[in-house]
Structure formats: structure tokens, C-alpha cells
Design a protein around this motif. Structure first.
Motif, PDB file in Angstrom:
ATOM      1  N   VAL A 208      34.007  28.331  70.127  1.00 58.85           N
ATOM      2  CA  VAL A 208      34.757  28.756  68.946  1.00 58.85           C
ATOM      3  C   VAL A 208      34.116  29.969  68.301  1.00 58.85           C
ATOM      4  O   VAL A 208      34.786  30.948  67.953  1.00 58.85           O
ATOM      5  N   LEU A 209      32.804  29.934  68.125  1.00 57.14           N
ATOM      6  CA  LEU A 209      32.138  31.033  67.436  1.00 57.14           C
ATOM      7  C   LEU A 209      32.181  32.309  68.259  1.00 57.14           C
ATOM      8  O   LEU A 209      32.351  33.411  67.711  1.00 57.14           O
ATOM      9  N   PHE A 210      32.029  32.192  69.584  1.00 59.79           N
ATOM     10  CA  PHE A 210      32.113  33.390  70.432  1.00 59.79           C
ATOM     11  C   PHE A 210      33.508  34.017  70.328  1.00 59.79           C
ATOM     12  O   PHE A 210      33.651  35.237  70.309  1.00 59.79           O
ATOM     13  N   HIS A 211      34.538  33.188  70.292  1.00 63.74           N
ATOM     14  CA  HIS A 211      35.899  33.713  70.180  1.00 63.74           C
ATOM     15  C   HIS A 211      36.080  34.477  68.866  1.00 63.74           C
ATOM     16  O   HIS A 211      36.638  35.582  68.843  1.00 63.74           O
ATOM     17  N   GLU A 212      35.587  33.896  67.767  1.00 64.68           N
ATOM     18  CA  GLU A 212      35.745  34.563  66.472  1.00 64.68           C
ATOM     19  C   GLU A 212      34.890  35.818  66.392  1.00 64.68           C
ATOM     20  O   GLU A 212      35.305  36.827  65.805  1.00 64.68           O
ATOM     21  N   LEU A 213      33.707  35.799  66.961  1.00 62.58           N
ATOM     22  CA  LEU A 213      32.867  36.990  66.971  1.00 62.58           C
ATOM     23  C   LEU A 213      33.484  38.094  67.825  1.00 62.58           C
ATOM     24  O   LEU A 213      33.308  39.288  67.531  1.00 62.58           O
ATOM     25  N   ALA A 214      34.198  37.709  68.872  1.00 63.31           N
ATOM     26  CA  ALA A 214      34.896  38.721  69.676  1.00 63.31           C
ATOM     27  C   ALA A 214      35.965  39.409  68.833  1.00 63.31           C
ATOM     28  O   ALA A 214      36.163  40.631  68.922  1.00 63.31           O
ATOM     29  N   HIS A 215      36.678  38.639  68.006  1.00 63.41           N
ATOM     30  CA  HIS A 215      37.644  39.240  67.075  1.00 63.41           C
ATOM     31  C   HIS A 215      36.951  40.236  66.137  1.00 63.41           C
ATOM     32  O   HIS A 215      37.466  41.328  65.887  1.00 63.41           O
ATOM     33  N   ILE A 216      35.803  39.841  65.607  1.00 63.89           N
ATOM     34  CA  ILE A 216      35.098  40.704  64.664  1.00 63.89           C
ATOM     35  C   ILE A 216      34.618  41.977  65.348  1.00 63.89           C
ATOM     36  O   ILE A 216      34.744  43.081  64.805  1.00 63.89           O
ATOM     37  N   ALA A 217      34.069  41.837  66.553  1.00 64.42           N
ATOM     38  CA  ALA A 217      33.562  43.007  67.279  1.00 64.42           C
ATOM     39  C   ALA A 217      34.685  43.978  67.610  1.00 64.42           C
ATOM     40  O   ALA A 217      34.492  45.201  67.611  1.00 64.42           O
ATOM     41  N   ARG A 218      35.870  43.458  67.871  1.00 61.19           N
ATOM     42  CA  ARG A 218      37.003  44.305  68.260  1.00 61.19           C
ATOM     43  C   ARG A 218      37.793  44.820  67.049  1.00 61.19           C
ATOM     44  O   ARG A 218      38.759  45.560  67.224  1.00 61.19           O
ATOM     45  N   CYS A 219      37.382  44.411  65.828  1.00 60.67           N
ATOM     46  CA  CYS A 219      38.097  44.799  64.598  1.00 60.67           C
ATOM     47  C   CYS A 219      39.567  44.383  64.672  1.00 60.67           C
ATOM     48  O   CYS A 219      40.472  45.124  64.262  1.00 60.67           O
ATOM     49  N   ASP A 220      39.821  43.183  65.182  1.00 58.25           N
ATOM     50  CA  ASP A 220      41.195  42.723  65.351  1.00 58.25           C
ATOM     51  C   ASP A 220      41.874  42.443  64.017  1.00 58.25           C
ATOM     52  O   ASP A 220      43.078  42.683  63.871  1.00 58.25           O
ATOM     53  N   TRP A 221      41.135  41.899  63.050  1.00 58.69           N
ATOM     54  CA  TRP A 221      41.789  41.554  61.783  1.00 58.69           C
ATOM     55  C   TRP A 221      42.292  42.786  61.036  1.00 58.69           C
ATOM     56  O   TRP A 221      43.446  42.798  60.603  1.00 58.69           O
ATOM     57  N   PRO A 222      41.496  43.852  60.849  1.00 58.46           N
ATOM     58  CA  PRO A 222      42.069  45.031  60.179  1.00 58.46           C
ATOM     59  C   PRO A 222      43.211  45.664  60.961  1.00 58.46           C
ATOM     60  O   PRO A 222      44.148  46.199  60.368  1.00 58.46           O
ATOM     61  N   LEU A 223      43.153  45.608  62.291  1.00 53.95           N
ATOM     62  CA  LEU A 223      44.265  46.139  63.076  1.00 53.95           C
ATOM     63  C   LEU A 223      45.528  45.304  62.873  1.00 53.95           C
ATOM     64  O   LEU A 223      46.624  45.852  62.754  1.00 53.95           O
ATOM     65  N   GLN A 224      45.368  43.984  62.820  1.00 61.89           N
ATOM     66  CA  GLN A 224      46.528  43.135  62.571  1.00 61.89           C
ATOM     67  C   GLN A 224      47.063  43.346  61.161  1.00 61.89           C
ATOM     68  O   GLN A 224      48.282  43.287  60.925  1.00 61.89           O
ATOM     69  N   LEU A 225      46.163  43.625  60.214  1.00 55.55           N
ATOM     70  CA  LEU A 225      46.595  43.930  58.853  1.00 55.55           C
ATOM     71  C   LEU A 225      47.425  45.214  58.836  1.00 55.55           C
ATOM     72  O   LEU A 225      48.439  45.305  58.129  1.00 55.55           O
ATOM     73  N   CYS A 226      47.012  46.213  59.609  1.00 58.60           N
ATOM     74  CA  CYS A 226      47.805  47.442  59.724  1.00 58.60           C
ATOM     75  C   CYS A 226      49.171  47.157  60.322  1.00 58.60           C
ATOM     76  O   CYS A 226      50.181  47.747  59.903  1.00 58.60           O
ATOM     77  N   ALA A 227      49.227  46.257  61.292  1.00 61.92           N
ATOM     78  CA  ALA A 227      50.511  45.892  61.886  1.00 61.92           C
ATOM     79  C   ALA A 227      51.419  45.234  60.854  1.00 61.92           C
ATOM     80  O   ALA A 227      52.637  45.475  60.833  1.00 61.92           O
ATOM     81  N   GLU A 228      50.844  44.399  59.972  1.00 56.97           N
ATOM     82  CA  GLU A 228      51.649  43.758  58.933  1.00 56.97           C
ATOM     83  C   GLU A 228      52.130  44.780  57.908  1.00 56.97           C
ATOM     84  O   GLU A 228      53.251  44.682  57.399  1.00 56.97           O
ATOM     85  N   ILE A 229      51.294  45.767  57.592  1.00 58.04           N
ATOM     86  CA  ILE A 229      51.724  46.832  56.675  1.00 58.04           C
ATOM     87  C   ILE A 229      52.856  47.636  57.313  1.00 58.04           C
ATOM     88  O   ILE A 229      53.850  47.980  56.659  1.00 58.04           O
ATOM     89  N   GLY A 230      52.714  47.954  58.596  1.00 56.36           N
ATOM     90  CA  GLY A 230      53.780  48.662  59.301  1.00 56.36           C
ATOM     91  C   GLY A 230      55.064  47.858  59.335  1.00 56.36           C
ATOM     92  O   GLY A 230      56.162  48.402  59.206  1.00 56.36           O
ATOM     93  N   ARG A 231      54.948  46.544  59.474  1.00 54.21           N
ATOM     94  CA  ARG A 231      56.141  45.699  59.486  1.00 54.21           C
ATOM     95  C   ARG A 231      56.793  45.660  58.108  1.00 54.21           C
ATOM     96  O   ARG A 231      58.017  45.542  57.996  1.00 54.21           O
ATOM     97  N   ALA A 232      55.992  45.779  57.045  1.00 53.70           N
ATOM     98  CA  ALA A 232      56.559  45.827  55.697  1.00 53.70           C
ATOM     99  C   ALA A 232      57.298  47.143  55.462  1.00 53.70           C
ATOM    100  O   ALA A 232      58.351  47.166  54.833  1.00 53.70           O
TER     101      ALA A 232
END
Length: 547
Positions: A208-232
Motif C-alpha cells: 500500500v505504501l509503495f503504491h501511494e509513494l509512487a503516486h507522490i513521486a509521479r505528481c499524480d495528484w496535482p495532475l489529476q487536480l489539473c484534469a478536474e479544473i479542465g473538466r470544470a
């Protein structure tokens, strides 16, 4: 200036960016489909680049100097010419405005405001959902408590080294036993875990922790946030929804690949994801959920990928990332600078047409001619004498008004500034002259004109010698047909002085035949107050293969 009072600028910008976003996301969709055998990280990079490009388009469109494509302009001219060619020549009136005139009316201004209001309501709704989701995450994190350091420190340190995460990562536990492990945050990332995670085995914690750290290393959350802004912003655009969904799916698969590449057995990993998915609480769902390790959206696809040993799980190289940035800029900069033919940058032009007594004049033709030879805009005054041009590019114009029984109005210098509404009231004087050919011709007060505009059917009655156009054999055999519209200036002795093809997209052979034929026509002189004058008119030559 309020967008409600000037919807043309924002609406044209939104339309332009929507068209360009369609191009960008379509390219990403096609490229991702062709890259099925590439790694999920590569497909995620394609979608991320497309989404960031769509977000940057409005900003760069404002900052970059305009670039007008001659290809798009010619395409626009084809449709304008086709519209003019199929119009009723009797109702077209004056030659200079036959081909490139486009109508505008106050109704269009109301529709523009309605369309802008509809988009704004949708934008506010989806933005509110996004902000509510972020507020929920912040509230949830504030109610969570950190795990004892001894339980997670070693695994967290190992995973941070493995995925090169240098930021401080907080691991928090939620009192909800059915909460899903998830990650959110940029500068101080947070990993949210259920309280039962304290009872997990070392293998489960590592997965579980490796999976979440992979998200952090790849900056997936800010990219997904940009996708949500684009969808808005592009909430009405199906490709914006598709891009946000595909970005999330590919990020999960890419993190799965990263965990499996760290030495985790694929069977153990699949079992852990299945266990987490079964314990997920379906009753509460955040408006904007963080990145969860076992989200239900694409578990079947992820299981198939992680259990398939032939799947490409390679990471992105620095060279691939640099090439992606370069390719994105090469697409973004010219696309943002490109101005579509229908895209305007000035505010509205409004006014009222009246007579010397102040009474309003309805159905007066109001024409705006750009000094840089841009297309003409044309409208008519309503029952109250009001007229409106809702979308015009900024620049210098000539304003003209025409009405039977009144002298033509001509304002040679009218400057429209960007994002600014202009008003110009027009006062028409009754006509003081009539053409001797039997039709009414308006003149400017007190001056004898050297050239008058005259309707084509009026001038047709003055033809004394007419040479029929010859249908070019090459065009006939190729099945080419169409209407050639000519602007003609007839001299005082009835000889055509100049002939100009108003629809240059027409077949060159048809245009040449038309010019050769009309140049041999002869007219009786056009008389105004007993004196011959030059006449400006339009002539349409129809080439049809129909019997």
C-alpha cells in the motif's frame, strides 16, 4: 468590463479554445490508442501533456501575438462566398458587400449572453464541487491522527528512497475502518489509511505504501487536480471528461507497474487490492476523491495488466520527458497564437438609426468595412432603429448606412478598441436626387458623386451588347460548376472599367471565362441629374451542368 455586458470577447475566446482543445485531446486520444503496447507511464504522459495544454491555451491566447492562418481564412472565404452566391441578387443591393457580408442582429447578442451565462453556471457548479471535495479532504485530514513512527518509519524510508521522494510525507490514520488508502497534497503529501492498517502485515504495508509513494513521486495528484479544473472549464466537452478519466486510469496502472517493479509478487499485490476493494465504504463518496489504491473504476483492467508478464512496465526516461515538454510547446505556442476566422477581440458596436426629426428608422442596412480588407459585417436596424454588431476584431473601420429614400451615411474613421463597447448613432437625411434610369439613387447632400452604387437588375436594363460566357471545356468535363461573382465598375460611356472576382476560391477557368465575357459587354450611360456617372455593381455568372 462585465462579461454580461460584453459577451462577444469571452464567448469567442471560449469557442476558440474549445476548438483547439478538441484538436489537442483528439491527438492525445489517437496517440494513446496507438501506444497500447507502450507502458502506462507513457500513455499517462500523453494525457497529462494534452490536459496541461488545454489549460494553458486561454492564457497563452491572450498573451501571445495573433497569428492569422491564410488557409483558415481561405476556407472561411469559401463558405462566405458560397453564402453570397446563393443569395438573392435582388436583395443584395450594393456590390462591395455582396460576397463577404455576414448578418448580425440584437437577437444574436441575447443568444451570446445566454450561452455565456449557461457556461458560467456550469463552471460554477463543477468548481463548487471541486472546492467542496478539497475542503472535505482538508477536514478529513485534520481529524486523522499519525501512526506511531515505529510502525511505518522503516517502510516509509525504504519506499521514499526507492521512488526518490524527498518531500516530507505524512501517514495518517482515519477512524473509519472502511476508509480507502489514498493520497493527496503537493508540497506536504498526505497518505490516508484506515485505522485497521495498524494490524496489517509487513507485506501489506509495503504494498500500500509503495503504491501511494509512487503516486507522490509521479505528481499524480496535482495532475489529476489539473484534469478536474479542465473538466470544470470545458464541462460541456466530452473529450475533457474522457481525458480526466483516462489520466486517472493510467496513473493507477503506472503505479501498479512501479510497485511490481520493486519486487512485489503480482499475486500478492492483486490479493491485497481485492481485499481493499471489498472493504471500501460505498456510503460516503467525496465530491473530489483523492487517488485511492483500490478505486473500483478499472480494477478488472488493472488485475489483467498486473498478472500479465508481457506487459511493458518500463519507467519514463529523462529524455522522454524532455521530448514531451518540447513537443507540447511546439503544439501549444502556434495553436494558442492562431486566431480562428470567427474569433473577435473587440467589444460590441451598437447604435441607433434615425431621421433629422429624431424618429427611428427601421430596416436600414448598416455596414462595417475593415480598413485592412477584412470581411465586411452587415446588419439591419430593428423596429426601434437599434443595431448591434456583437463580434468584431479590434481595428479601424468604415461605417456606412443605407436606406431607400435617404442619403447614404458614411463614417470613414471608426476605431474599435479591444474589450470595449462602442456606440455610434446614425442620422440619415432624405434623398435629394433620383437616377434617370427610373430607379431611386441616393447622393450625399450638396455634392455631385462621380460614382454611384446601383443594383444589378437596374443596370441590366441598360445593356446594349451582351456576350454570353463560354463554358470552359476542361471545367465541363471535370464536372465543375458554380457561380462567379464579379464586382464591376462601368465607365460613363458604358464600358466596363474594372472587373474583380469576389469569390477567388471559384474554379480559375470559370472566373477567366466570366471576365472575358463581361469585359465585352456595353451599357447605355448611367445618368444622374442628366449627367453620366460611373456605376459600381455586381454581376453573377452562373455555370451549371443542369439542362
Amino acid at each position: 468590463m462585465s462579461p454580461i455586458h460584453n459577451p462577444g470577447l469571452l464567448l469567442s475566446l471560449l469557442f476558440s479554445c474549445s476548438v483547439k482543445t478538441t484538436i489537442v485531446l483528439s491527438i492525445a486520444w489517437i496517440a494513446a490508442s496507438l501506444a497500447r503496447r507502450r507502458s502506462a507511464s507513457f500513455r499517462h504522459l500523453l494525457w497529462a501533456a494534452a490536459i496541461l495544454t488545454s489549460l494553458a491555451l486561454p492564457l497563452f491566447a491572450i498573451l501571445l501575438p495573433a497569428w492569422h492562418s491564410s488557409v483558415l481564412k481561405n476556407v472561411s472565404g469559401i463558405f462566405e462566398s458560397a453564402h453570397a452566391s446563393t443569395s438573392d441578387p435582388i436583395s443584395q443591393g450594393f456590390a462591395a458587400f455582396v460576397v463577404t457580408a455576414t448578418t448580425a442582429s440584437p437577437i444574436l447578442g441575447s443568444l451570446s449572453r445566454l450561452a455565456l451565462l449557461l457556461w458560467f453556471v456550469g463552471f460554477l457548479w463543477f468548481s463548487a464541487r471541486l472546492l467542496a471535495g478539497l475542503a472535505y479532504l482538508a477536514w478529513l485530514s485534520a481529524r486523522c491522527t499519525p501512526f506511531p513512527e515505529n510502525d511505518w518509519t522503516a517502510t516509509l524510508r525504504t519506499g521514499s528512497r526507492r521512488f526518490a521522494v524527498s518531500r516530507l510525507v505524512r501517514v495518517l490514520k482515519s477512524e473509519n475502518p472502511a476508509a480507502m488508502p489514498a493520497t493527496w497534497g503537493l508540497f506536504r503529501p498526505v497518505v490516508l489509511l484506515p485505522v485497521v492498517a495498524a494490524e496489517w502485515s509487513d507485506t501489506s504495508r509495503r504494498i500500500v505504501l509503495f503504491h501511494e509513494l509512487a503516486h507522490i513521486a509521479r505528481c499524480d495528484w496535482p495532475l489529476q487536480l489539473c484534469a478536474e479544473i479542465g473538466r470544470a472549464i470545458y464541462w460541456f466537452h466530452p473529450l475533457a471528461w474522457l481525458a480526466a478519466s483516462r489520466l486517472r486510469q493510467e496513473s493507477e496502472v503506472a503505479c501498479d507497474d512501479a510497485v511490481l517493479s520493486s519486487g512485489i509478487d503480482s499475486s500478492d499485490y492483486a490479493n491485497q487490492l481485492l481485499t481493499l476493494a471489498r472493504t471500501r465504504c460505498p456510503s460516503r463518496r467525496a465530491l473530489f476523491s483523492p487517488l485511492a489504491v483500490a478505486g473500483p473504476s478499472n480494477l478488472e483492467r488493472r488485475f489483467a495488466a498486473m498478472l500479465n508478464p508481457s506487459v511493458n512496465r518500463s519507467r519514463l526516461s529523462p529524455r522522454a520527458k524532455l521530448l514531451a515538454v518540447f513537443s507540447t510547446l511546439c503544439l501549444l505556442l502556434p495553436l494558442a497564437a492562431l486566431r480562428l476566422p470567427a474569433q473577435g477581440s473587440a467589444g460590441e458596436l451598437t447604435g441607433t438609426v434615425s431621421d433629422p426629426s429624431g424618429a427611428s428608422i427601421s430596416n436600414a442596412t448598416v455596414i462595417v468595412l475593415n480598413h485592412n480588407a477584412a470581411p465586411v459585417a452587415m446588419t439591419t436596424s430593428d423596429a426601434k432603429g437599434n443595431f448591434l454588431f456583437s463580434t468584431l476584431p479590434a481595428g479601424d473601420y468604415e461605417l456606412q448606412a443605407l436606406k431607400n429614400g435617404f442619403e447614404p451615411y458614411d463614417l470613414t474613421q471608426l476605431t474599435l478598441d479591444p474589450a470595449r463597447t462602442s456606440s455610434q448613432n446614425i442620422r440619415l437625411s432624405p434623398t435629394s436626387a433620383t437616377a434617370d434610369s427610373g430607379s431611386s439613387v441616393a447622393t450625399k447632400s450638396g455634392k455631385q458623386p462621380q460614382r454611384i452604387s446601383i443594383k444589378s437588375e437596374q443596370l441590366a436594363s441598360l445593356i446594349v451588347h451582351k456576350v454570353p460566357p463560354a463554358y470552359p471545356e476542361s471545367s465541363r468535363s471535370a464536372g465543375i460548376q458554380g457561380i462567379v461573382t464579379l464586382q464591376a465598375v462601368i465607365s460613363k460611356d458604358g464600358v466596363p472599367l474594372s472587373l474583380r472576382v469576389m469569390n477567388p476560391q471559384i474554379d480559375p477557368n470559370l472566373a477567366r471565362s466570366s471576365v472575358e465575357s463581361v469585359s465585352q459587354w456595353r451599357y447605355r450611360p448611367v445618368l444622374l441629374n442628366g449627367a453620366p456617372v460611373e456605376a459600381d455593381t455586381t454581376i453573377q455568372v452562373n455555370f451549371s451542368l443542369q439542362p
